[in-house]
Motif scaffolding. Sequence first.
Motif, PDB file in Angstrom:
ATOM      1  N   UNK A  88       0.871  -1.175   0.000  1.00  7.68           N
ATOM      2  CA  UNK A  88       0.000   0.000   0.000  1.00  7.68           C
ATOM      3  C   UNK A  88       0.909   1.226   0.000  1.00  7.68           C
ATOM      4  N   UNK A  90       1.208   5.139   0.441  1.00  8.49           N
ATOM      5  CA  UNK A  90       0.477   6.213   1.092  1.00  8.49           C
ATOM      6  C   UNK A  90       1.145   7.554   0.828  1.00  8.49           C
ATOM      7  N   UNK A 104      -2.888  11.730   6.049  1.00  4.89           N
ATOM      8  CA  UNK A 104      -2.665  10.702   5.052  1.00  4.89           C
ATOM      9  C   UNK A 104      -3.814  10.598   4.055  1.00  4.89           C
ATOM     10  N   UNK A 105      -3.463  10.198   2.837  1.00  2.00           N
ATOM     11  CA  UNK A 105      -4.467   9.834   1.856  1.00  2.00           C
ATOM     12  C   UNK A 105      -4.901   8.400   2.055  1.00  2.00           C
ATOM     13  N   UNK A 106      -5.853   7.929   1.249  1.00  2.00           N
ATOM     14  CA  UNK A 106      -6.375   6.571   1.407  1.00  2.00           C
ATOM     15  C   UNK A 106      -5.446   5.486   0.882  1.00  2.00           C
ATOM     16  N   UNK A 107      -4.450   5.889   0.103  1.00  2.00           N
ATOM     17  CA  UNK A 107      -3.477   4.916  -0.375  1.00  2.00           C
ATOM     18  C   UNK A 107      -3.810   4.331  -1.734  1.00  2.00           C
ATOM     19  N   UNK A 109      -3.238   0.639  -3.514  1.00  2.00           N
ATOM     20  CA  UNK A 109      -2.773  -0.742  -3.297  1.00  2.00           C
ATOM     21  C   UNK A 109      -2.181  -1.242  -4.603  1.00  2.00           C
TER      22      UNK A 109
ATOM     23  N   UNK B  35      -2.960   7.433  15.353  1.00  2.00           N
ATOM     24  CA  UNK B  35      -3.714   7.221  14.131  1.00  2.00           C
ATOM     25  C   UNK B  35      -4.491   5.921  14.230  1.00  2.00           C
ATOM     26  N   UNK B  37      -6.150   3.020  11.491  1.00  2.00           N
ATOM     27  CA  UNK B  37      -6.162   2.605  10.097  1.00  2.00           C
ATOM     28  C   UNK B  37      -7.123   1.443   9.905  1.00  2.00           C
ATOM     29  N   UNK B  40      -7.086  -1.538   4.132  1.00  2.00           N
ATOM     30  CA  UNK B  40      -7.078  -0.981   2.788  1.00  2.00           C
ATOM     31  C   UNK B  40      -7.206   0.524   2.716  1.00  2.00           C
ATOM     32  N   UNK B  41      -7.169   1.193   3.850  1.00  2.00           N
ATOM     33  CA  UNK B  41      -7.298   2.642   3.885  1.00  2.00           C
ATOM     34  C   UNK B  41      -6.043   3.275   4.478  1.00  2.00           C
ATOM     35  N   UNK B  42      -5.948   4.596   4.363  1.00  2.00           N
ATOM     36  CA  UNK B  42      -4.822   5.284   4.977  1.00  2.00           C
ATOM     37  C   UNK B  42      -5.079   5.573   6.440  1.00  2.00           C
ATOM     38  N   UNK B  43      -4.026   5.814   7.215  1.00  2.00           N
ATOM     39  CA  UNK B  43      -4.202   6.158   8.636  1.00  2.00           C
ATOM     40  C   UNK B  43      -4.954   7.473   8.781  1.00  2.00           C
ATOM     41  N   UNK B  45      -5.833  10.524  11.448  1.00  2.00           N
ATOM     42  CA  UNK B  45      -5.362  11.123  12.696  1.00  2.00           C
ATOM     43  C   UNK B  45      -6.491  11.185  13.715  1.00  2.00           C
ATOM     44  N   UNK B  86      -6.466  -0.985  13.133  1.00  2.00           N
ATOM     45  CA  UNK B  86      -5.110  -0.962  13.679  1.00  2.00           C
ATOM     46  C   UNK B  86      -4.816   0.457  14.143  1.00  2.00           C
ATOM     47  N   UNK B  88      -2.004   3.123  15.421  1.00  2.00           N
ATOM     48  CA  UNK B  88      -0.574   3.399  15.405  1.00  2.00           C
ATOM     49  C   UNK B  88      -0.280   4.645  16.227  1.00  2.00           C
TER      50      UNK B  88
END
Lengths: 113, 111
Positions: A88, A90, A104-107, A109, B35, B37, B40-43, B45, B86, B88
């Motif tokens: 992933x 990011x 952060x953005x959603x990333x 994959x 953070x 998460x 499949x997504x970004x962290x 805040x 998760x 962090x």
Amino acid sequence: DTEVTQTPKHLVMGMTNKKSLKCEQHMGHRAMYWYKQKAKKPPELMFVYSYEKLSINESVPSRFSPECPNSSLLNLHLHALQPEDSALYLCASSQDRREETQYFGPGTRLLVL
Amino acid sequence: GQQLNQSPQSMFIQEGEDVSMNCTSSSIFNTWLWYKQDPGEGPVLLIALYKAGELTSNGRLTAQFGITRKDSFLNISASIPSDVGIYFCAGRNNAGNMLTFGGGTRLMVKP
């Protein structure tokens, strides 16, 4: 608005392909970051751009090439990747490099076949 | 290099229970961030802490910046299924401008 957008959301590519990941933010942030994240691990920093200049490259292989066309956009160009590069990816931004709070953005994959 | 030790690595709790997780460092940090998460997504805040001893809440979440500046904890009260994910911790010290991440705490909530 604390939104960082990334495209594409998913990407499958072969080892000979060239592709690009895109990141955009409209928060007026002047620092942008690329991270790589493997499953069940924390994000690992790859690159930092500050005021559109590359300020940190964490010894990333040259098959990853970052680009910052302007203060809102950050690209990551990919070429000749290996299967172990699947992860992933990011993007994040912060007010500037000294500002601790990163958004952060959603990333994206990425799967390399 | 510096490392952040985050514990526990995973937790499986009943809905409604309170949760506590923490991060410790061998060196001093000036900022602690927490953070969350989703897969499949970004962290995202949750809470940012900038001062030793600072205690900050965000809804059911409470985080504290340890007085020694080497640790931080995050509490979640009355957990609900959407707390699954998760978590962090991340810290920054004076020497560098980059964040150091903990290994993450995987939270699972049983309805």
